[in-house]
Design a protein around this motif. Structure first.
Motif, PDB file in Angstrom:
ATOM      1  N   ALA A 188       0.821  -1.211   0.000  1.00  0.00           N
ATOM      2  CA  ALA A 188       0.000   0.000   0.000  1.00  0.00           C
ATOM      3  C   ALA A 188       0.848   1.251   0.000  1.00  0.00           C
ATOM      4  O   ALA A 188       0.414   2.307  -0.441  1.00  0.00           O
ATOM      5  CB  ALA A 188      -0.927   0.003   1.209  1.00  0.00           C
ATOM      6  N   LYS A 192      -1.299   2.791  -3.240  1.00  0.00           N
ATOM      7  CA  LYS A 192      -2.385   2.706  -2.271  1.00  0.00           C
ATOM      8  C   LYS A 192      -3.741   2.867  -2.943  1.00  0.00           C
ATOM      9  O   LYS A 192      -3.906   3.683  -3.836  1.00  0.00           O
ATOM     10  CB  LYS A 192      -2.233   3.799  -1.206  1.00  0.00           C
ATOM     11  CG  LYS A 192      -0.958   3.689  -0.395  1.00  0.00           C
ATOM     12  CD  LYS A 192      -0.908   4.813   0.633  1.00  0.00           C
ATOM     13  CE  LYS A 192       0.365   4.731   1.465  1.00  0.00           C
ATOM     14  NZ  LYS A 192       0.435   5.817   2.453  1.00  0.00           N
ATOM     15  N   PRO A 193      -4.730   2.103  -2.481  1.00  0.00           N
ATOM     16  CA  PRO A 193      -6.097   2.381  -2.928  1.00  0.00           C
ATOM     17  C   PRO A 193      -6.496   3.777  -2.494  1.00  0.00           C
ATOM     18  O   PRO A 193      -6.148   4.235  -1.412  1.00  0.00           O
ATOM     19  CB  PRO A 193      -6.925   1.313  -2.209  1.00  0.00           C
ATOM     20  CG  PRO A 193      -5.947   0.235  -1.879  1.00  0.00           C
ATOM     21  CD  PRO A 193      -4.643   0.943  -1.627  1.00  0.00           C
ATOM     22  N   ARG A 194      -7.264   4.466  -3.363  1.00  0.00           N
ATOM     23  CA  ARG A 194      -7.603   5.856  -3.090  1.00  0.00           C
ATOM     24  C   ARG A 194      -9.051   6.033  -2.619  1.00  0.00           C
ATOM     25  O   ARG A 194      -9.614   7.097  -2.742  1.00  0.00           O
ATOM     26  CB  ARG A 194      -7.372   6.701  -4.349  1.00  0.00           C
ATOM     27  CG  ARG A 194      -5.958   6.588  -4.893  1.00  0.00           C
ATOM     28  CD  ARG A 194      -4.923   6.965  -3.852  1.00  0.00           C
ATOM     29  NE  ARG A 194      -3.587   6.574  -4.267  1.00  0.00           N
ATOM     30  CZ  ARG A 194      -2.602   6.370  -3.447  1.00  0.00           C
ATOM     31  NH1 ARG A 194      -2.783   6.464  -2.150  1.00  0.00           N
ATOM     32  NH2 ARG A 194      -1.410   6.045  -3.903  1.00  0.00           N
ATOM     33  N   THR A 251      -9.233  -4.943  -6.013  1.00  0.00           N
ATOM     34  CA  THR A 251      -7.970  -5.619  -6.298  1.00  0.00           C
ATOM     35  C   THR A 251      -7.700  -5.576  -7.791  1.00  0.00           C
ATOM     36  O   THR A 251      -8.580  -5.892  -8.602  1.00  0.00           O
ATOM     37  CB  THR A 251      -8.014  -7.083  -5.822  1.00  0.00           C
ATOM     38  OG1 THR A 251      -8.288  -7.115  -4.425  1.00  0.00           O
ATOM     39  CG2 THR A 251      -6.684  -7.780  -6.083  1.00  0.00           C
ATOM     40  N   SER A 260     -11.237   3.222  -5.369  1.00  0.00           N
ATOM     41  CA  SER A 260     -10.414   3.668  -6.494  1.00  0.00           C
ATOM     42  C   SER A 260      -8.985   3.174  -6.296  1.00  0.00           C
ATOM     43  O   SER A 260      -8.510   3.042  -5.157  1.00  0.00           O
ATOM     44  CB  SER A 260     -10.430   5.194  -6.605  1.00  0.00           C
ATOM     45  OG  SER A 260      -9.734   5.626  -7.743  1.00  0.00           O
ATOM     46  N   GLN A 261      -8.313   2.890  -7.397  1.00  0.00           N
ATOM     47  CA  GLN A 261      -6.926   2.440  -7.352  1.00  0.00           C
ATOM     48  C   GLN A 261      -6.127   3.104  -8.470  1.00  0.00           C
ATOM     49  O   GLN A 261      -6.472   2.999  -9.651  1.00  0.00           O
ATOM     50  CB  GLN A 261      -6.844   0.919  -7.507  1.00  0.00           C
ATOM     51  CG  GLN A 261      -5.431   0.378  -7.582  1.00  0.00           C
ATOM     52  CD  GLN A 261      -4.680   0.602  -6.289  1.00  0.00           C
ATOM     53  OE1 GLN A 261      -5.032   0.045  -5.257  1.00  0.00           O
ATOM     54  NE2 GLN A 261      -3.651   1.438  -6.312  1.00  0.00           N
ATOM     55  N   THR A 267      -2.816   3.579 -10.826  1.00  0.00           N
ATOM     56  CA  THR A 267      -1.674   2.851 -11.364  1.00  0.00           C
ATOM     57  C   THR A 267      -1.180   3.596 -12.608  1.00  0.00           C
ATOM     58  O   THR A 267      -1.539   4.775 -12.813  1.00  0.00           O
ATOM     59  CB  THR A 267      -2.020   1.384 -11.676  1.00  0.00           C
ATOM     60  OG1 THR A 267      -0.833   0.682 -12.036  1.00  0.00           O
ATOM     61  CG2 THR A 267      -3.059   1.274 -12.780  1.00  0.00           C
ATOM     62  N   LEU A 290       0.545  -4.345  -8.857  1.00  0.00           N
ATOM     63  CA  LEU A 290       0.783  -2.916  -8.639  1.00  0.00           C
ATOM     64  C   LEU A 290       2.268  -2.606  -8.510  1.00  0.00           C
ATOM     65  O   LEU A 290       2.761  -1.607  -9.036  1.00  0.00           O
ATOM     66  CB  LEU A 290       0.039  -2.459  -7.392  1.00  0.00           C
ATOM     67  CG  LEU A 290      -1.485  -2.400  -7.501  1.00  0.00           C
ATOM     68  CD1 LEU A 290      -2.104  -2.135  -6.141  1.00  0.00           C
ATOM     69  CD2 LEU A 290      -1.913  -1.330  -8.505  1.00  0.00           C
TER      70      LEU A 290
END
Length: 698
Positions: A31, A35-37, A48, A164-165, A167, A408
Motif C-alpha cells: 500500500a 495505495k487504494p484511493r 484488487t 479507487s486504485q 496505477t 501494482l
C-alpha cells in the motif's frame, strides 16, 4: 547559496526517503507503493487489480489495453448497480516527482473517463465479483513514449465512487526516440544468523527457507528460470550454514536444552545444487563473513573484526559451494550507507568498488536521474562507486504477497524505469538492489526479471558492465544520524569484545594455534541483528556458555586434600584434555600459600592429544607439621590464565628420616634383646636335659 546551506538543502531533500528500519526488517507494505484511493468511510469495498496487459510492450496506437481484477463487498449491506471505469489523462508524466505525486493521490486531476462497465446489478454482502476494462492506446490518447497515470474507479448505482486504485500505463510508439537504459540487478543471498557456536544451530528456520516455497529457495528458482543477467551478492556465512546442514547438524532450541542431532538435510543439498546451476553464468561478489555491522564495528574500535570477516569470505569459493572465485571486489555496507571512517576501512581491506544507496549520493541536478557510476574518495584514493536507485529498491522490496500487490508493484517498477528513460534522450545506467532480507513472492521475483528483459526501454546487463562505465559526478552527503538508531549498540559490542578476547585466549592453548571462534564472533556481530536486540543478546549468551564449556574441557583432575608423611613427598596432579578434535598445550602452575611448604621442580608444559590425560608428579618439602593451601592453575603456553583454577590442602605429619632411624634403631635393639634371651633359654633347656647322664659317665 553558501556551501553549508546547500548541504542542509541536500540533506532535507533526501530525508523523506532515508530508510526507517533495520536492514532485515519487514519491507514497506504494498500500500505504500500503490495505495487504494477510496475514502476512509468506504474502505470496506476492497478493489484488487490482478492484471494489466500488456505490461511492457504497448507499442503503437492500436495496442489493446486490458485491466482486470476483483471487487469485494465487506460493508455489511447490499449495494445496487455496481460498475467500473478507467479514469485517465492523455498526456504522459513529466518527471519522477509527478509519478510519486500521482501514486500518493495528490497529482494533477485525471479528467477523462471510459464508459462504465457493469459488474453486478446487486453487489451482495460478503460477495466478490470479477471486473475487466478493455480499451486501446489510441482510445486513451497515447501518442508519445512515456508513463500515463490512470485510476480504476468502482461506482455504485448512484454513480458515486466507492473505491479507487491508481496505477500507470507505459506507452512505446512504433518509432522509438529514446535510448534504452542499461539496468543491472543485484540479487541478495543474505539471511539471518542461525548459529552462534560453529557446531550448534539455535533454530531450524533455514531448512524451511531453503525449500522451493521458502524465501531463499524462491530467490534461486526465480533466477534459474529466467535468462536475465543478475549479479549475486552472497553472505558466505549463509553458504557455510547450508554446507553444515548437508553433513548433519546439532540443534539447540533453548539455552538450557541439550543439542539434538539432526540428519543430513536433503533440502540443503538440493538448494546448493540449484544455486550453482542458477548462477553458473552470472558474476557474484561476497560480503564479509556473516555480514557484520561494519559501521558499528568501526565506531566502537572493532574495525579489525571487519578485516577478519573479509578474510573468511573466501569460503564461498570452496569446491562444494560456489566452486569459483568472485568476479568483483565490492563493499556493500548495511542499508547502503557508511561514514567516511568505514569507507576508508573497507578500502584498506581490499574492496575496490562501493555499492551505495542513492540517498547518500546526490546528483548535481535533480531534473533527471543520472547514471549509476560515480566515485568516492576512500583510503586516499578515488574508488569506483555504484549508486543504486533507492526508490526502485524500496518499490521491489515492498510486499508482493498480498492480493494485487505483485501487479501494482511490478507496474510501478516499470513506470519508474520508463520515466527514467523518458527524462532525457541520452542513454544512462541504472542499478536495482532489493534489501538484504528481500522476501518476494517467488512468481513476482521471476516476473521482475522477465519484465526487465521484455521492456523496450531497458537493456539488461550484469553489474560489472556498469562498474566499467563512465563516472558521473555526485556529492556524498555522509552518514545521516538516522542510520545510527539501527546499529548494534556500544554496550552490546563491549560484551562481544570481552567474549572475543576470551576466545582468542583459548585459541592460544590449541595446537596448532587456531582462531576457531572467529566465525562465531562475526555471527554475533552481524547486521542481521539490527532491530532485534533481545535475539542478539540470547545468541551472544549462548555462545558465551558454549565457549565456557569448551574451555572447561581442558581441566585439572585432583582431590581436595593430600597428606604427606615427613618433610618431603609428592603430589599427583592429572591434566585432562576432553576436547574431541583438538590437541591442547598448557602450562601447569602450582603455588603454595604457606611458606612452610616448598614446591619442587616439575615439568610445567604439557601437550595432550584429544581425549588424553597426563599425570604430573610434583615433589613437595615441608619444614614441619603444616596445613598448606596449594593453588593449581592451568595457563596458556604464554602464561595467561585458562579455565577454572583448583585449590587443594596439603597436610604434612612431621615424621621424617630421623624419626624413621630412631624407630628402626629401637626395633633393632628390641630384636637383639629378644634374640639373646631366646639363645640363653635354649642353652639352659639343653643343659637341663643332659645333666644326670653326663654326671654318671664322669
Amino acid at each position: 547559496m553558501r556551501p553549508a546551506a546547500r548541504r542542509v538543502a541536500a540533506l532535507a531533500a533526501v530525508l523523506f526517503c532515508l530508510p526507517v528500519g533495520p536492514a532485515l526488517a519487514a519491507a514497506p507494505k504494498a500500500a505504500e507503493v500503490a495505495k487504494p484511493r477510496a475514502h476512509a468511510a468506504r474502505a470496506q469495498i476492497q478493489l484488487t487489480l490482478n492484471k494489466i496487459s500488456p505490461l511492457t510492450r504497448p507499442t503503437g496506437g492500436r495496442s489493446r489495453v486490458e485491466l482486470s481484477g476483483s471487487v469485494a463487498n465487506l460493508t455489511g449491506q447490499n449495494i445496487a448497480g455496481l460498475s467500473v471505469r478507467l479514469r485517465y489523462r492523455a498526456q504522459p508524466l513529466n518527471s519522477r516527482y509527478e509519478l510519486v505525486q500521482h501514486n500518493q493521490g495528490s497529482g494533477l486531476p485525471l479528467p477523462r473517463v471510459t464508459a462504465l462497465q457493469p459488474v453486478a446489478s446487486v453487489f451482495a454482502l460478503n460477495s466478490e465479483y470479477p471486473w475487466k476494462i478493455a480499451t486501446s492506446a489510441r482510445a486513451l490518447g497515447m501518442a508519445q513514449f512515456g508513463v500515463y497515470p490512470v485510476a480504476v474507479d468502482v461506482l455504485n448505482g448512484s454513480q458515486q465512487v466507492i473505491a479507487s486504485q491508481t496505477t500507470f500505463l507505459n506507452f512505446v510508439p512504433a518509432q522509438k526516440t529514446f535510448q534504452p537504459t542499461k539496468i543491472a540487478w543485484v540479487w541478495p543471498l543474505i539471511d539471518r544468523q542461525h548459529r552462534s557456536h560453529d557446531s550448534v544451530f539455535f533454530d531450524d528456520r533455514l531448512e524451511r527457507d531453503l525449500r522451493l516455497t521458502g524465501r531463499l529457495g524462491g530467490l534461486v528458482d526465480a533466477a534459474k528460470t529466467t535468462d536475465t543477467p543478475i549479479t549475486w551478492a552472497i553472505d558466505p556465512a549463509l553458504l557455510d550454514d547450508v554446507r553444515a546442514m548437508t553433513d548433519g547438524y546439532s540443534l539447540r532450541k533453548s539455552a538450557t536444552a541439550d543439542p539434538a542431532r539432526r540428519p543430513a538435510s536433503d533440502t540443503a543439498k538440493h538448494w546448493l545444487n540449484e544455486l550453482r546451476t542458477a548462477s553458473a553464468t552470472d558474476p557474484y561478489f561476497t560480503l564479509p563473513y556473516a555480514d557484520p555491522d561494519a559501521v558499528a564495528l568501526a565506531r566502537n574500535g572493532l574495525g579489525g573484526h571487519l578485516g577478519v570477516g573479509y578474510r573468511h569470505s573466501g569460503v564461498a569459493a570452496d569446491k562444494d559451494l560456489m566452486n569459483r572465485q568472485p568476479a568483483m571486489s565490492v563493499a556493500w555496507p548495511p542499508q547502503g550507507a557508511a561514514d567516511q571512517r568505514t569507507l576508508d576501512l573497507m578500502a584498506r581491506y581490499g574492496r575496490q568498488t562501493f555499492l551505495m544507496t542513492s540517498d547518500v549520493l546526490i546528483p548535481p541536478s535533480r531534473i533527471f536521474t543520472p547514471s549509476a557510476t560515480t566515485a568516492l574518495h576512500a583510503d586516499d584514493k578515488n574508488r569506483t562507486t555504484i549508486a543504486y536507485d533507492s526508490t526502485l529498491s524500496k518499490i521491489v522490496s515492498a510486499d508482493s504477497r498480498s492480493p494485487g500487490a505483485a501487479t501494482l508493484t511490478a507496474q510501478r517498477f516499470l513506470a519508474e524505469t520508463a520515466m527514467i528513460t523518458a527524462e532525457v534522450p541520452t542513454a544512462r545506467t541504472l542499478v536495482v538492489v532489493p534489501n538484504r532480507g528481500w522476501n518476494p513472492d517467488p512468481a513476482f521475483a521471476r516476473q521482475l526479471l522477465e519484465y526487465t528483459a521484455q521492456a523496450d526501454w531497458l537493456t539488461e546487463v550484469p553489474l560489472d558492465q556498469i562498474v566499467r562505465a563512465k563516472q558521473q559526478p555526485r556529492t556524498f552527503i555522509g552518514y545521516h544520524p538516522v542510520y545510527e538508531n539501527y546499529e548494534l549498540g556500544a554496550t552490546y559490542l563491549r560484551e562481544v569484545r570481552a567474549l572475543a578476547s576470551r576466545a582468542r585466549l583459548f585459541s592460544t592453548a590449541l595446537q596448532p594455534p587456531v582462531n576457531s571462534h572467529e566465525q562465531a564472533m562475526l555471527r554475533i556481530e552481524s547486521a542481521a541483528w539490527r532491530g532485534r536486540p533481545g535475539s542478539a543478546r540470547t545468541a551472544r549468551q549462548q555462545l558465551a556458555t558454549e565457549l565456557d564449556d569448551e574451555i572447561e574441557n581442558i581441566r585439572l583432575v585432583t582431590t581436595t586434600r593430600y597428606t604427606v608423611a615427613g618433610k618431603s613427598g609428592h603430589l599427583l596432579i592429572t591434566v585432562a584434555n576432553d576436547l574431541i578434535d583438538q590437541t591442547a598445550k598448557v602450562r601447569l602452575r602450582v603455588t603454595s600459600r604457606n611458606p612452610g611448604l616448598k614446591i619442587g621442580d616439575y615439568q610445567t608444559i604439557r601437550t595432550l592429544r584429544p581425549g588424553e590425560k597426563d599425570t604430573v608428579r610434583i615433589v613437595v618439602q615441608a619444614s614441619g607439621n603444616v596445613n598448606a593451601p596449594v593453588d593449581l592453575e592451568l595457563l596458556t603456553p604464554q602464561g595467561r590464565k585458562l579455565g577454572t583454577p583448583a585449590s587443594i590442602t596439603v597436610r604434612t605429619t612431621g615424621y621424617g628420616r630421623d624419626a624413621l632411624l630412631i624407630t628402626g634403631g629401637a626395633l633393632a635393639v628390641l630384636f637383639v634383646g629378644v634374640g639373646t634371651r631366646a639363645v640363653r633359654a635354649r642353652r639352659r633347656v639343653a643343659a637341663q636335659s643332659a645333666g644326670p647322664e653326663a654326671g654318671a659317665e664322669d
